[in-house]
Design a protein around this motif. Structure first.
Motif, PDB file in Angstrom:
ATOM      1  N   LEU C 142     -62.240 114.391   0.338  1.00 42.70           N
ATOM      2  CA  LEU C 142     -62.491 113.171  -0.436  1.00 42.70           C
ATOM      3  C   LEU C 142     -63.916 112.684  -0.214  1.00 42.70           C
ATOM      4  O   LEU C 142     -64.619 112.314  -1.162  1.00 42.70           O
ATOM      5  CB  LEU C 142     -61.508 112.079  -0.031  1.00 42.70           C
ATOM      6  CG  LEU C 142     -60.189 112.060  -0.788  1.00 42.70           C
ATOM      7  CD1 LEU C 142     -59.279 111.017  -0.193  1.00 42.70           C
ATOM      8  CD2 LEU C 142     -60.413 111.759  -2.249  1.00 42.70           C
ATOM      9  N   ALA C 143     -64.342 112.719   1.050  1.00 41.31           N
ATOM     10  CA  ALA C 143     -65.708 112.282   1.337  1.00 41.31           C
ATOM     11  C   ALA C 143     -66.702 113.172   0.599  1.00 41.31           C
ATOM     12  O   ALA C 143     -67.704 112.685   0.046  1.00 41.31           O
ATOM     13  CB  ALA C 143     -65.961 112.315   2.841  1.00 41.31           C
ATOM     14  N   ILE C 146     -66.957 112.397  -3.172  1.00 43.99           N
ATOM     15  CA  ILE C 146     -67.791 111.218  -3.439  1.00 43.99           C
ATOM     16  C   ILE C 146     -69.266 111.562  -3.255  1.00 43.99           C
ATOM     17  O   ILE C 146     -70.113 111.174  -4.062  1.00 43.99           O
ATOM     18  CB  ILE C 146     -67.379 110.058  -2.520  1.00 43.99           C
ATOM     19  CG1 ILE C 146     -65.897 109.763  -2.686  1.00 43.99           C
ATOM     20  CG2 ILE C 146     -68.177 108.818  -2.818  1.00 43.99           C
ATOM     21  CD1 ILE C 146     -65.328 108.926  -1.589  1.00 43.99           C
ATOM     22  N   ALA C 149     -70.850 113.296  -6.152  1.00 44.32           N
ATOM     23  CA  ALA C 149     -71.060 112.502  -7.355  1.00 44.32           C
ATOM     24  C   ALA C 149     -71.938 111.302  -7.093  1.00 44.32           C
ATOM     25  O   ALA C 149     -72.040 110.409  -7.928  1.00 44.32           O
ATOM     26  CB  ALA C 149     -69.707 112.044  -7.897  1.00 44.32           C
ATOM     27  N   GLU C 159     -70.673 115.524 -12.981  1.00 44.34           N
ATOM     28  CA  GLU C 159     -69.881 116.660 -13.391  1.00 44.34           C
ATOM     29  C   GLU C 159     -69.429 117.459 -12.176  1.00 44.34           C
ATOM     30  O   GLU C 159     -68.269 117.861 -12.068  1.00 44.34           O
ATOM     31  CB  GLU C 159     -70.740 117.532 -14.305  1.00 44.34           C
ATOM     32  CG  GLU C 159     -69.981 118.562 -15.042  1.00 44.34           C
ATOM     33  CD  GLU C 159     -70.902 119.364 -15.934  1.00 44.34           C
ATOM     34  OE1 GLU C 159     -71.788 118.757 -16.561  1.00 44.34           O
ATOM     35  OE2 GLU C 159     -70.739 120.575 -15.996  1.00 44.34           O
ATOM     36  N   GLY C 161     -69.040 116.323  -9.165  1.00 49.50           N
ATOM     37  CA  GLY C 161     -68.014 115.579  -8.446  1.00 49.50           C
ATOM     38  C   GLY C 161     -66.655 115.714  -9.094  1.00 49.50           C
ATOM     39  O   GLY C 161     -65.655 115.971  -8.432  1.00 49.50           O
ATOM     40  N   LEU C 162     -66.627 115.563 -10.410  1.00 54.04           N
ATOM     41  CA  LEU C 162     -65.340 115.604 -11.105  1.00 54.04           C
ATOM     42  C   LEU C 162     -64.726 116.998 -11.022  1.00 54.04           C
ATOM     43  O   LEU C 162     -63.527 117.151 -10.789  1.00 54.04           O
ATOM     44  CB  LEU C 162     -65.522 115.169 -12.558  1.00 54.04           C
ATOM     45  CG  LEU C 162     -64.264 114.744 -13.288  1.00 54.04           C
ATOM     46  CD1 LEU C 162     -63.525 113.682 -12.502  1.00 54.04           C
ATOM     47  CD2 LEU C 162     -64.599 114.204 -14.653  1.00 54.04           C
ATOM     48  N   LEU C 165     -63.445 117.556  -7.569  1.00 53.76           N
ATOM     49  CA  LEU C 165     -62.226 116.787  -7.337  1.00 53.76           C
ATOM     50  C   LEU C 165     -61.032 117.477  -7.972  1.00 53.76           C
ATOM     51  O   LEU C 165     -59.986 117.648  -7.349  1.00 53.76           O
ATOM     52  CB  LEU C 165     -62.370 115.375  -7.911  1.00 53.76           C
ATOM     53  CG  LEU C 165     -61.093 114.552  -7.812  1.00 53.76           C
ATOM     54  CD1 LEU C 165     -61.103 113.745  -6.536  1.00 53.76           C
ATOM     55  CD2 LEU C 165     -60.902 113.638  -8.982  1.00 53.76           C
ATOM     56  N   ILE C 166     -61.182 117.880  -9.209  1.00 52.91           N
ATOM     57  CA  ILE C 166     -60.032 118.453  -9.915  1.00 52.91           C
ATOM     58  C   ILE C 166     -59.634 119.785  -9.284  1.00 52.91           C
ATOM     59  O   ILE C 166     -58.462 119.999  -8.946  1.00 52.91           O
ATOM     60  CB  ILE C 166     -60.361 118.615 -11.410  1.00 52.91           C
ATOM     61  CG1 ILE C 166     -60.384 117.243 -12.068  1.00 52.91           C
ATOM     62  CG2 ILE C 166     -59.336 119.500 -12.088  1.00 52.91           C
ATOM     63  CD1 ILE C 166     -60.855 117.246 -13.475  1.00 52.91           C
ATOM     64  N   SER C 169     -58.403 119.227  -5.627  1.00 51.05           N
ATOM     65  CA  SER C 169     -57.069 118.649  -5.535  1.00 51.05           C
ATOM     66  C   SER C 169     -56.023 119.646  -5.992  1.00 51.05           C
ATOM     67  O   SER C 169     -54.910 119.676  -5.462  1.00 51.05           O
ATOM     68  CB  SER C 169     -56.966 117.405  -6.400  1.00 51.05           C
ATOM     69  OG  SER C 169     -57.998 116.527  -6.105  1.00 51.05           O
ATOM     70  N   PHE C 170     -56.383 120.462  -6.955  1.00 55.54           N
ATOM     71  CA  PHE C 170     -55.462 121.513  -7.403  1.00 55.54           C
ATOM     72  C   PHE C 170     -55.175 122.450  -6.229  1.00 55.54           C
ATOM     73  O   PHE C 170     -54.014 122.765  -5.937  1.00 55.54           O
ATOM     74  CB  PHE C 170     -56.097 122.264  -8.568  1.00 55.54           C
ATOM     75  CG  PHE C 170     -55.233 123.330  -9.167  1.00 55.54           C
ATOM     76  CD1 PHE C 170     -54.066 122.987  -9.812  1.00 55.54           C
ATOM     77  CD2 PHE C 170     -55.600 124.659  -9.100  1.00 55.54           C
ATOM     78  CE1 PHE C 170     -53.261 123.960 -10.372  1.00 55.54           C
ATOM     79  CE2 PHE C 170     -54.803 125.631  -9.660  1.00 55.54           C
ATOM     80  CZ  PHE C 170     -53.630 125.287 -10.292  1.00 55.54           C
ATOM     81  N   SER C 172     -55.473 121.764  -3.048  1.00 53.47           N
ATOM     82  CA  SER C 172     -54.682 121.159  -1.980  1.00 53.47           C
ATOM     83  C   SER C 172     -53.258 120.920  -2.437  1.00 53.47           C
ATOM     84  O   SER C 172     -52.345 120.888  -1.611  1.00 53.47           O
ATOM     85  CB  SER C 172     -55.332 119.882  -1.451  1.00 53.47           C
ATOM     86  OG  SER C 172     -55.691 119.044  -2.479  1.00 53.47           O
TER      87      SER C 172
END
Lengths: 184, 101, 488, 329
Positions: C142-143, C146, C149, C159, C161-162, C165-166, C169-170, C172
């Motif tokens: 998570l850190a 951020i 981004a 872009e 960052g997003l 993240l996606i 998270s997928f 994890s």
């Protein structure tokens, strides 16, 4: 009464859960998807209750419905029409691969569960009435899983900091906006 | 007695693949985030049914922690989406084409 | 009344030092006056990383025997301690690299998040049950999302960052479902307890194991789970890329070996093959895709994918020698990777534009020190003599050979051969002076200010890259002590 | 002895109707009290002292045409008032109003249902009710409604944190999440309002904001936003929203009585449980009306600042101090 009623509720909740799950991924408008996810979470909470996890069920409704989904709806409403994107156009190789991957995953897991179903999954442990109660959960969070508990709070803190950072408009962005305005 | 753990697991597996499909197929980052939530929740369902199966609390504790993590991911994800929208970029995962090669 | 569990503060101290640094930096960047924030936060974060490194060294000294803490939430052993030292070093160097980044907003928060990510990684390498594994992973991820981004005015940063993240998270999510299946099969979360449960050829357990390996593969940016890597490495602020490329890889690979050896010794015949296949795919994808890159950050990103392949060979060896090779290799690799991204960052700040092979022309002559260091880093990444990269690759190959993976050795050698081409292109680009006609316009305000902190970071990386060649034996001894705490 | 299920059903019906009547006369009382405080009479034409006014209002609302805007999203537009009203009504079911009695040999509990985590349940159901408001504002497809809905959203989320934290002190002292046990914990000793006075004040303030009552009625500030999220609603659909707001207020007051004011206990004549509960409830409701008539509305940024920078730290501090004291003592 007991047995049939439990089965009826279970089937209802499971069907609602899967149906709303499909709805989430197939609605074109994110607002409807988010509403479908609320249904999904609520029916999952019912399943949790049936698996004697009463506190988790309540927390599920409280955390997701109370905070996460409100946030989602807020952002979707804030973005307005910009949030809408059409569904995937034609079938591309990416989507084909995705379907393949998901199906393979599903088959793998279901086969794994199916093979397993004969021996171990059938005999459930006996649990007392206190199983899944807030007192029990709290005790474990303060003893065996103390670190997990603390890390959870750190993760939440980092996320909050990130939300604030990403949510505020920086001076560099304002400068870009001014440039945009100045350009014809 | 209600349905045994196998049925819970079947639901969890189906839900997980629904979420996976959503992440892989959808282009709106908002819906991708929603699908990620479905994935995490299906894992929670599996954890809780296993916790019931084994009669110990570890699974439930894990599920609670996952909930907090999911909420955190949503916060950061939504923050990013808002920042992207503020820069007036198109909200489409596939059309992020600045970075390619 | 609940009895308070006994907490081993020393085992937690590196994590806590970094967390404290993050907290102080964050508070300062909220309360302190504007001029004070960046410097103070950077100083505190640097201090936090150094303290964490020192404490981890102390911990290494004090824990010859592995011992589980807090009902197996984490393990105190030399494996984690040595990884923590490497992570702390990488973090400290990244702070030095970041200083020259003139960010006007969120400068303090940047350092706070860097320290928080470091704390997460330092904790993560010691995690020893599936819950703390997942939570630690999310903590530093998570850190990092951020941080990637953080330059919200740049479309590429957002872009990156997003996407991170996606995809992250997928990954994890997959890891989580795998953990749930393993928990279901064994009824345990702790690594050692999972092994002790004595479940061997259970389909649930194997499905879970596969998903855990895939989930960790996402973090280690091993192919075919690497698709986020080039985009994120390119889009993120370069100092963040430097930190990510080194530290994330250390954390993910060190923990991969731990979870596989401790929790799944019975399934060894399966996961070694899986890891070997992933290693080969990473080598192939990373090296071949890097051939066509012109953006230096992207090129280095693909190079890091191929290096994930090299290190996974060490994991697949599943032997004390493999563990030793992995930990040793991570030391020069971290230095080379941070160093090369630091040089890219310096060039980027000079040009105000992304660094490509085209605008790197004559860099060696313009900036002799940075240019020469970059040469050394790239030669090290190739695995040339006089750098730790050679020794690392040698150890990895010998570990693979010892375990009977001769075809992995062949694949590694072929990969190295391919990699010569694109590394040489960069070397050549820096060597060749641009055509006199193609002189760039002079940047307004003259040449950029000197950045002694960045230079010192590059120098430190340089020293480690070369030093790890000449001081192989002490480092290998350390790595051996560390690897001894894993049950092979 | 546990209660037979059919008694629960009958009791639920009685309680729902009592709450509905309570709502009806609360609107009348509010208008009367406000009128008196503003030196007016308030409604006094329908029936003696205007006592039939709620009935007249109901007739008016039911007979109005149920139109809706052409661009509204039909299903959501129609469903959201029901969600709001349903959740509002269902939360009252866990609030204990008496000790429980034995009537004709049957056990009758002092609340509709008794669940061990009733406090969490109230918050959980209440948070679902929020969606009624948000979805209504979005589905109306109107600027004012949307703005109102987003204000509701932000305000409810902000103040819910303080509300939950203010309750934590009581939970720590009672060492239970069950409302019946919390009431039992206040029997024959100090009510929790005394040791938890800070918590009580925070609870009332956050509760006022949660129910969007003046001076925190930003979501429906008529000068700025016409009527907030229900701008586009008329007839009985509007009536349902009003109803859910008032019932939420009643539930909140009931919760405050249960948590802080000893529930149905009193220092003497303890057998009159429900009566005492009602008296306390009415006193709190009067307090809310009083606040509404006397205080001006906050500005929006003041509201948010107050919620995050004043109420939340105070609530957190209260919870922490209580926890320390509970452990230490």
């Amino acid at each position: 009464m007991g047995n049939v009623l439990v089965w009826a509720i279970w089937i209802g909740a499971a069907a609602a859960c899967l149906g709303s799950g499909i709805a989430v991924v197939s609605f074109a408008n994110p607002f409807f998807s988010a509403l479908a996810l609320i249904g999904n979470l609520a029916s999952l909470a019912v399943l949790f209750l049936l698996a004697s996890a009463e506190f988790v069920a309540a927390a599920q409704v409280l955390v997701y419905a109370g905070a996460v989904m409100v946030m989602f709806l807020f952002v979707i409403a804030y973005l307005g029409g910009r949030a809408d994107t059409p569904f995937e156009g034609g079938p591309s190789w990416v989507s084909f691969g995705a379907v393949l991957a998901a199906t393979a995953l599903l088959v793998e897991i279901v086969v794994a569960i199916g093979l397993k179903a004969g021996d171990l999954l059938a005999d459930e442990a006996e649990v007392g009435a206190a199983f899944g109660s807030p007192a029990e959960i709290g005790r474990f969070f303060l003893t065996d899983h103390l670190l997990a508990f603390e890390i959870t709070s750190i993760v939440l803190l980092i996320a909050a900091v990130g939300g604030v950072i990403l949510g505020t408009k920086t001076r560099a962005e304002e400068q870009l906006d001014r440039l945009d305005k100045a350009a014809p | 007695m209600g349905p045994d753990v196998t049925w819970y697991l079947v639901v969890a597996a189906l839900l997980f693949s629904i979420g996976t499909l959503g992440v892989l197929l959808r282009r709106s980052p908002l819906i991708v985030l929603l699908s990620l939530e479905i994935m995490l929740n299906s894992a929670n369902l599996a954890l809780i049914s296993f916790s019931r199966l084994h009669g110990d609390h570890d699974g439930q504790i894990f599920a609670l922690a996952v909930m907090a993590v999911a909420a955190s991911e949503v916060v950061v994800g939504l923050g990013l989406i808002v920042a992207v929208a503020r820069r007036k970029l198109v909200l489409d995962v596939d059309r992020f084409r600045v970075l390619r090669g | 009344m609940i009895d308070a569990p006994k907490v081993d503060w020393l085992a937690l101290s590196p994590t806590l030092a970094l967390l404290a640094a993050a907290g102080v930096a964050l508070l300062a960047s909220v309360i302190g006056p504007a001029w004070f924030r960046r410097g103070f936060a950077a100083f505190v974060t640097f201090g936090g990383f150094v303290t964490a490194g020192v404490l981890a060294g102390f911990l290494f000294d004090r824990s010859p025997d592995a011992q589980p803490l807090l009902n197996e939430s984490m393990t105190r052993d030399r494996w984690a301690a040595l990884a923590a030292i490497v992570l702390a070093g990488a973090g400290a160097l990244s702070v030095l690299v970041s200083w020259g980044e003139t960010r006007r907003d969120h400068a303090g928060e940047y350092y706070a998040l860097l320290a928080a990510a470091g704390a997460g990684m330092v904790f993560f390498v010691g995690a020893s049950n599936l819950m703390t594994l997942f939570l630690g992973l999310e903590w530093f991820s998570l850190a990092l999302y951020i941080l990637c981004a953080l330059d919200t005015h740049r479309a590429t940063s957002l872009e990156a960052g997003l996407k991170y993240l996606i995809v992250g998270s997928f990954g994890s999510g997959i890891l989580l479902f795998g953990s749930a299946l393993v928990y279901g099969a064994t009824g345990e979360l702790g690594f050692a307890e999972i092994a002790a449960a004595g479940v061997t050829d259970d389909s649930l357990l194997l499905a879970g194991l596969a998903m855990i390996v895939a989930g960790l593969g996402f973090k280690a940016s091993a192919a075919p789970f690497h698709m986020w890597t080039p985009d994120v490495y390119q889009g993120a602020p370069t100092s963040v890329t430097a930190f990510m490329s080194a530290a994330t890889k250390v954390a993910a690979l060190v923990l991969t070996l731990r979870v596989l050896t401790v929790a799944f010794p019975e399934q060894e015949h399966l996961w070694t093959v899986a890891v070997a296949v992933i290693a080969i795919v990473s080598l192939a994808v990373g090296n071949i895709a890097a051939l066509v890159q012109r953006d230096v950050k992207r090129l280095l990103a693909y190079s890091s994918v191929s290096h994930a392949g090299f290190m996974l060979i060490a994991v697949a060896a599943n032997s004390p020698l493999g563990g030793r090779a992995l930990l040793y290799y991570l030391i020069p690799y971290s230095a080379m990777s941070i160093g090369s991204f630091a040089v890219v960052a310096a060039r980027e700040r000079e040009l105000g534009a992304p660094v490509t092979l085209d605008n790197l022309g004559g860099f060696l002559w313009e900036r002799p020190f940075l240019g020469a260091s970059m040469w050394v880093f790239l030669l090290g990444l190739m695995g040339m003599p006089l750098t730790g990269g050679l020794v690392g690759k040698f150890y990895v190959f010998s570990a693979a050979y010892e375990s009977g993976w001769w075809w992995l050795v062949v694949a590694g050698v072929i990969g190295t051969a391919i990699s010569l081409y694109y590394y040489l292109r960069v070397l050549l680009a820096m060597w060749t002076r641009p055509e006199p006609t193609a002189l760039r316009p002079v940047v307004a305000g003259g040449s950029p200010p000197r950045d002694p902190l960045l230079a010192s970071a590059v120098f430190a990386s340089f020293a480690v890259t070369i030093g790890s060649f000449f001081f192989v034996q002490p480092l290998i001894d350390l790595a051996r002590d560390a690897a001894d705490s894993l049950p092979f | 002895m546990t209660e037979p299920w059919w008694i629960s059903v009958i009791k639920a019906l009685i309680i729902i109707n009592l709450v509905l009547v309570g709502f009806a006369y609360l609107t009348l009382a509010e208008r009367k009290v406000m009128g008196r405080m503003q030196l007016r009479y308030g409604p006094n034409r329908a029936g003696p002292f205007g006592l039939l006014q709620p009935a007249a209002d109901l007739m008016k609302l039911i007979r109005k045409e149920s139109f809706f805007p052409a661009s509204a999203v039909d299903v959501l537009y129609i469903a959201s008032p029901f969600v709001a009203a349903f959740t509002a009504l269902s939360t009252f079911s866990v609030i204990p109003f008496g000790p429980g009695w034995e009537i004709f040999g049957y056990q009758v509990d002092g609340q509709v249902v008794d669940v061990p985590i009733s406090l969490i349940l109230i918050f959980a159901i209440g948070s679902i009710g929020t969606f009624g408001f948000i979805v209504a504002g979005w589905a109306s497809d109107s600027k004012f409604a949307l703005l109102g809905a987003m204000r509701t959203c932000a305000q409810l989320v902000s103040y819910e944190v303080s509300l939950a934290l203010s309750v934590l002190g009581v939970v720590l002292m009672a060492q239970s999440l069950s409302l019946t046990e919390i009431v039992a914990g206040q029997d024959g000793t100090w009510w929790y309002v005394v040791p938890q006075f800070v918590g009580f004040v925070v609870f009332l303030l956050a509760g006022t904001a949660e129910t969007a009552r003046a001076p925190f009625d930003l979501p429906e500030a008529e000068q700025e936003l016409v009527a907030g999220y229900h701008t586009e609603y008329g007839g009985m659909r509007f009536g349902l929203f009003t109803m859910s707001e008032y019932i939420n207020l009643i539930t909140l007051s009931g919760l405050a009585v249960t948590l802080f004011l000893g529930g149905w206990h009193f220092f003497f004549l303890d057998g009159l449980g429900p009566i005492w509960f009602l008296v306390k409830l009415l006193a709190l409701l009067f307090l809310f009306i009083w606040i509404r008539t006397t205080l001006p509305r906050l500005r929006y940024d003041q509201l948010m600042r107050f919620g995050w920078k004043v109420l939340l730290p105070v609530a957190t501090l209260n919870a922490v101090v209580t926890a320390i004291l509970v452990v230490a003592l």
